[in-house]
Design a protein around this motif. Sequence first.
Motif, PDB file in Angstrom:
ATOM      1  N   LYS A   1      61.492  63.774  20.858  1.00 22.45           N
ATOM      2  CA  LYS A   1      60.448  64.042  19.874  1.00 22.45           C
ATOM      3  C   LYS A   1      60.711  65.384  19.192  1.00 22.45           C
ATOM      4  N   ILE A   2      60.684  65.349  17.856  1.00 19.54           N
ATOM      5  CA  ILE A   2      60.993  66.517  17.040  1.00 19.54           C
ATOM      6  C   ILE A   2      59.813  66.817  16.132  1.00 19.54           C
ATOM      7  N   LEU A   3      59.465  68.104  16.006  1.00 12.53           N
ATOM      8  CA  LEU A   3      58.363  68.525  15.144  1.00 12.53           C
ATOM      9  C   LEU A   3      58.875  69.512  14.102  1.00 12.53           C
ATOM     10  N   MET A   4      58.504  69.274  12.845  1.00 14.13           N
ATOM     11  CA  MET A   4      58.823  70.165  11.735  1.00 14.13           C
ATOM     12  C   MET A   4      57.567  70.954  11.378  1.00 14.13           C
ATOM     13  N   VAL A   5      57.698  72.268  11.183  1.00 14.58           N
ATOM     14  CA  VAL A   5      56.522  73.106  10.942  1.00 14.58           C
ATOM     15  C   VAL A   5      56.731  74.022   9.736  1.00 14.58           C
ATOM     16  N   CYS A   6      55.721  74.038   8.862  1.00 12.74           N
ATOM     17  CA  CYS A   6      55.680  75.018   7.775  1.00 12.74           C
ATOM     18  C   CYS A   6      54.271  75.598   7.734  1.00 12.74           C
TER      19      CYS A   6
ATOM     20  N   LYS B   1      53.967  70.822  24.701  1.00  7.94           N
ATOM     21  CA  LYS B   1      54.051  69.785  25.737  1.00  7.94           C
ATOM     22  C   LYS B   1      54.582  68.473  25.175  1.00  7.94           C
ATOM     23  N   GLU B   2      54.244  68.201  23.925  1.00 11.60           N
ATOM     24  CA  GLU B   2      54.535  66.907  23.294  1.00 11.60           C
ATOM     25  C   GLU B   2      55.955  66.801  22.730  1.00 11.60           C
ATOM     26  N   TYR B   3      56.515  67.908  22.235  1.00  9.16           N
ATOM     27  CA  TYR B   3      57.780  67.858  21.496  1.00  9.16           C
ATOM     28  C   TYR B   3      58.922  68.551  22.240  1.00  9.16           C
ATOM     29  N   ASP B   4      60.113  67.971  22.063  1.00 10.94           N
ATOM     30  CA  ASP B   4      61.327  68.511  22.689  1.00 10.94           C
ATOM     31  C   ASP B   4      61.962  69.614  21.847  1.00 10.94           C
ATOM     32  N   ARG B   5      61.863  69.475  20.514  1.00  9.69           N
ATOM     33  CA  ARG B   5      62.425  70.457  19.581  1.00  9.69           C
ATOM     34  C   ARG B   5      61.405  70.718  18.494  1.00  9.69           C
ATOM     35  N   ILE B   6      61.275  71.988  18.103  1.00  9.45           N
ATOM     36  CA  ILE B   6      60.352  72.383  17.042  1.00  9.45           C
ATOM     37  C   ILE B   6      61.145  73.223  16.042  1.00  9.45           C
ATOM     38  N   TYR B   7      61.234  72.712  14.818  1.00  8.81           N
ATOM     39  CA  TYR B   7      61.958  73.416  13.761  1.00  8.81           C
ATOM     40  C   TYR B   7      60.958  73.991  12.760  1.00  8.81           C
ATOM     41  N   VAL B   8      61.082  75.287  12.487  1.00 10.12           N
ATOM     42  CA  VAL B   8      60.186  75.960  11.547  1.00 10.12           C
ATOM     43  C   VAL B   8      60.950  76.320  10.282  1.00 10.12           C
ATOM     44  N   MET B   9      60.204  76.477   9.195  1.00 15.99           N
ATOM     45  CA  MET B   9      60.828  76.683   7.890  1.00 15.99           C
ATOM     46  C   MET B   9      61.150  78.145   7.570  1.00 15.99           C
ATOM     47  N   ASP B  10      60.367  79.069   8.121  1.00 18.04           N
ATOM     48  CA  ASP B  10      60.618  80.483   7.807  1.00 18.04           C
ATOM     49  C   ASP B  10      60.198  81.373   8.972  1.00 18.04           C
ATOM     50  N   ARG B  11      60.484  82.655   8.844  1.00 17.67           N
ATOM     51  CA  ARG B  11      60.220  83.599   9.938  1.00 17.67           C
ATOM     52  C   ARG B  11      58.730  83.791  10.209  1.00 17.67           C
TER      53      ARG B  11
ATOM     54  N   VAL C   1      61.252  60.284  17.593  1.00 23.29           N
ATOM     55  CA  VAL C   1      59.956  60.500  16.961  1.00 23.29           C
ATOM     56  C   VAL C   1      60.046  61.814  16.191  1.00 23.29           C
ATOM     57  N   VAL C   2      59.690  61.769  14.910  1.00 27.93           N
ATOM     58  CA  VAL C   2      59.684  62.971  14.084  1.00 27.93           C
ATOM     59  C   VAL C   2      58.294  63.102  13.474  1.00 27.93           C
ATOM     60  N   ASP C   3      57.729  64.299  13.566  1.00 18.29           N
ATOM     61  CA  ASP C   3      56.387  64.555  13.050  1.00 18.29           C
ATOM     62  C   ASP C   3      56.421  65.919  12.369  1.00 18.29           C
ATOM     63  N   SER C   4      55.303  66.311  11.772  1.00 17.86           N
ATOM     64  CA  SER C   4      55.221  67.630  11.155  1.00 17.86           C
ATOM     65  C   SER C   4      53.822  68.205  11.332  1.00 17.86           C
ATOM     66  N   ALA C   5      53.741  69.528  11.197  1.00 19.14           N
ATOM     67  CA  ALA C   5      52.473  70.245  11.347  1.00 19.14           C
ATOM     68  C   ALA C   5      52.559  71.545  10.555  1.00 19.14           C
ATOM     69  N   GLY C   6      51.433  72.190  10.407  1.00 15.80           N
ATOM     70  CA  GLY C   6      51.381  73.460   9.709  1.00 15.80           C
ATOM     71  C   GLY C   6      50.710  74.526  10.545  1.00 15.80           C
TER      72      GLY C   6
END
Length: 145
Positions: free
Chosen positions: A2-7, A74-84, A30-35
């Motif tokens: 499970k992967i999460l994208m965050v901005c 707890k839910e995601y294995d990897r979390i990728y963020v867009m900026d610092r 599974v790919v999801d996103s959040a802010g």
Amino acid sequence: MKILMVCLGNICRSPLAEGILKSKLPDDFVVDSAGTLENNAGKSPDRRSLEIAKKYNIDISSQKSRWFTAEDFKEYDRIYVMDRSNLKDVLSLAKDENDRRKVSLILEDQEVPDPFWSEMDGFEKVYQMLDKASDKIADELKKKV
């Protein structure tokens, strides 16, 4: 996996990142996103993100914005963020080193600019950056499974 994208608002960059990466991975991912900004919860992606995704045959129209919470660790294995700034906000909710290891900038050496205040050319630039990053991420993830 499970992967999460965050901005920031989960209406421009992370919905695009979610759609792009989903298009490059098998269905067992599974790919999801959040802010990190709570204000946009429940909103659809920005119309310009919808348009640029559609241009590349990616449908993100069913996505709804949501807020990143500590439970996501707890839910995601990897979390990728867009900026610092996103990186700082997400890491501030990490409870331990295991949580922190899950988080990284989607582009290792640069930030993905927020196109919210730009025209379509800004969204095109962001799409191209995320597409390239997603190729690399998809290749790495497929090797680990």
